[in-house]
Design an enzyme around this catalytic site. Sequence first.
Site, PDB file in Angstrom:
ATOM      1  N   GLU A 156      27.353 -31.066 -30.363  1.00 17.12           N
ATOM      2  CA  GLU A 156      26.792 -30.915 -31.717  1.00 17.12           C
ATOM      3  C   GLU A 156      25.900 -29.682 -31.810  1.00 17.12           C
ATOM      4  O   GLU A 156      25.883 -28.997 -32.839  1.00 17.12           O
ATOM      5  CB  GLU A 156      26.004 -32.177 -32.094  1.00 17.12           C
ATOM      6  CG  GLU A 156      26.860 -33.413 -32.285  1.00 17.12           C
ATOM      7  CD  GLU A 156      27.940 -33.220 -33.336  1.00 17.12           C
ATOM      8  OE1 GLU A 156      27.647 -32.569 -34.385  1.00 17.12           O
ATOM      9  OE2 GLU A 156      29.075 -33.676 -33.124  1.00 17.12           O
ATOM     10  N   SER A 242      35.692 -18.812 -14.788  1.00 15.29           N
ATOM     11  CA  SER A 242      36.614 -19.076 -15.892  1.00 15.29           C
ATOM     12  C   SER A 242      38.094 -18.946 -15.526  1.00 15.29           C
ATOM     13  O   SER A 242      38.900 -19.766 -15.956  1.00 15.29           O
ATOM     14  CB  SER A 242      36.300 -18.147 -17.070  1.00 15.29           C
ATOM     15  OG  SER A 242      35.157 -18.588 -17.758  1.00 15.29           O
ATOM     16  N   HIS A 371      39.846 -29.432 -25.881  1.00 17.49           N
ATOM     17  CA  HIS A 371      39.760 -28.658 -24.645  1.00 17.49           C
ATOM     18  C   HIS A 371      38.400 -27.982 -24.532  1.00 17.49           C
ATOM     19  O   HIS A 371      37.786 -27.955 -23.473  1.00 17.49           O
ATOM     20  CB  HIS A 371      40.864 -27.601 -24.590  1.00 17.49           C
ATOM     21  CG  HIS A 371      40.763 -26.704 -23.393  1.00 17.49           C
ATOM     22  ND1 HIS A 371      41.107 -27.107 -22.124  1.00 17.49           N
ATOM     23  CD2 HIS A 371      40.312 -25.435 -23.273  1.00 17.49           C
ATOM     24  CE1 HIS A 371      40.895 -26.132 -21.278  1.00 17.49           C
ATOM     25  NE2 HIS A 371      40.404 -25.102 -21.938  1.00 17.49           N
ATOM     26  N   SER A 372      37.935 -27.432 -25.622  1.00 22.81           N
ATOM     27  CA  SER A 372      36.608 -26.815 -25.691  1.00 22.81           C
ATOM     28  C   SER A 372      36.238 -26.713 -27.159  1.00 22.81           C
ATOM     29  O   SER A 372      36.983 -27.162 -28.041  1.00 22.81           O
ATOM     30  CB  SER A 372      36.618 -25.417 -25.048  1.00 22.81           C
ATOM     31  OG  SER A 372      37.334 -24.498 -25.868  1.00 22.81           O
TER      32      SER A 372
END
Length: 479
Positions: A156, A242, A371-372
């Site tokens: 959030e 990443s 996923h993100s």
Amino acid sequence: MATWLLGRSRTLTHHHKNLPFLLGSLLNHSHTSSSSSCFVKSRDIQHASQGNNSPTLSFFSRFESTKAEAQLELHQYLSEDDPNQVIDFPGGKVAFTSEMKFIGDSGEKRVPCYRVLDDNGEPLKYSNYVQVSKEMAVKIYSDMVTLQTMDNIFYEVQRQGRISFYLTSMGEEAVNIASAAALASDDIVLPQYREPGVLLWRGFTLQQFAHQCFGNTSDIGKGRQMPIHYGSNKHNYFTVSSPIGTQLPQAVGAAYSLKVDGKSACAVTYCGDGGTSEGDFHAGLNFAAVLEAPVIFICRNNGWAISTPVEEQFRSDGIVVKGKAYGIWSIRVDGNDALAVYSAVHTAREIAIRDKRPVLIEALTYRVGHHSTSDDSTKYRPIDEIEYWKMERNPVNRFKIWVERNGWWSEKDELELRSSVRKQLLQAIQEAEKAQKPPLEDLFNDVYDQQPSNLQEQDRVLRKTITKHPKDYPSDVPL
């Protein structure tokens, strides 16, 4: 006609039509000897096909055996798939067979999935698992709730624009926390990007998580990594990278180092099902198998590699069978069953350290969240599917039922825990948000003792550009 290279350096040349003649010749031989072995050399048996296809055998050397021995030897030679009919090939002996049979694709019967608790939190009958104490069980559950709450709040916060990126572990809390609980603090962890629970278990504080996501001066990484790319040398937790799969061969190198140093520890690395489609996965597994490195590969098969379902990634029976192909002990486990995950990882660690060998664990779970924050998973998968796994197969709820039935948890404990974690997180976020950002110069230091000319030039050009376009750069970064 076929020629077979046999164990004990024997060659038998035969044709199926010759078998009755050969059998009769051997059984009618009456000579005996103290020798218990029966030997046949290629020059001793010659086969010539006549015009009428009648076989002819000529013996050029003395053959000694009893009738029983001869019959046994013949049966041994002519049995299909006989273990004595082998080629001593580099890497190990390989048996011969007269049947042409290809190794097929995944069979109808899939590799079973190990579990301890059913979907209702009830222990399965006759299930073998590693026992956990009350203290261990309560901590596992508490950390699963903490991870779940942290994901909800930080997600959030990102949606409010206060941090740039976030990625949740919703639906995969058991893989995170239960696997971490089964490890020792000396074990080296090389995570992907969905394992913050492992770091949480090891003592990384909620405030440290907040500092990293906000990239302030209190962040261990000095704000150089994007959010959720945690790392802590103190906790033996390598910084998240990443690029997909890079951590896998690196973990093998770390494990081999532990082996060479004679340490009673292992390396543990994580990846998703999408990571197994990368070359680094295959290189890592082969590397580990050949070097017999004490490393545990934990694959979270959560069904989706971003928007790519597993059936579009591979035709094999999931991930577990890939370990067998590389000569690695492997197991498939219910990733939403904390007890099963704990037991599998605990046992895998013992195998890795005791036998100095790698182990592959495929944890079947489901990525409930997107996923993100850069993804909207409802665009490529049905909402009903997400809700089913979120409600019916929730790993946190399942473990909670088991802990409650043991009398180790109550509704009062639940309310106090969730209230406390939420309060701590909100305070941590407020503090992290107020903290100063690292100065611009931190982008260029900590690499060389004396800054080289190319970095000096980059520093100069960046400052000039910021001065020229100040609105395009954050105002809270000290120049």
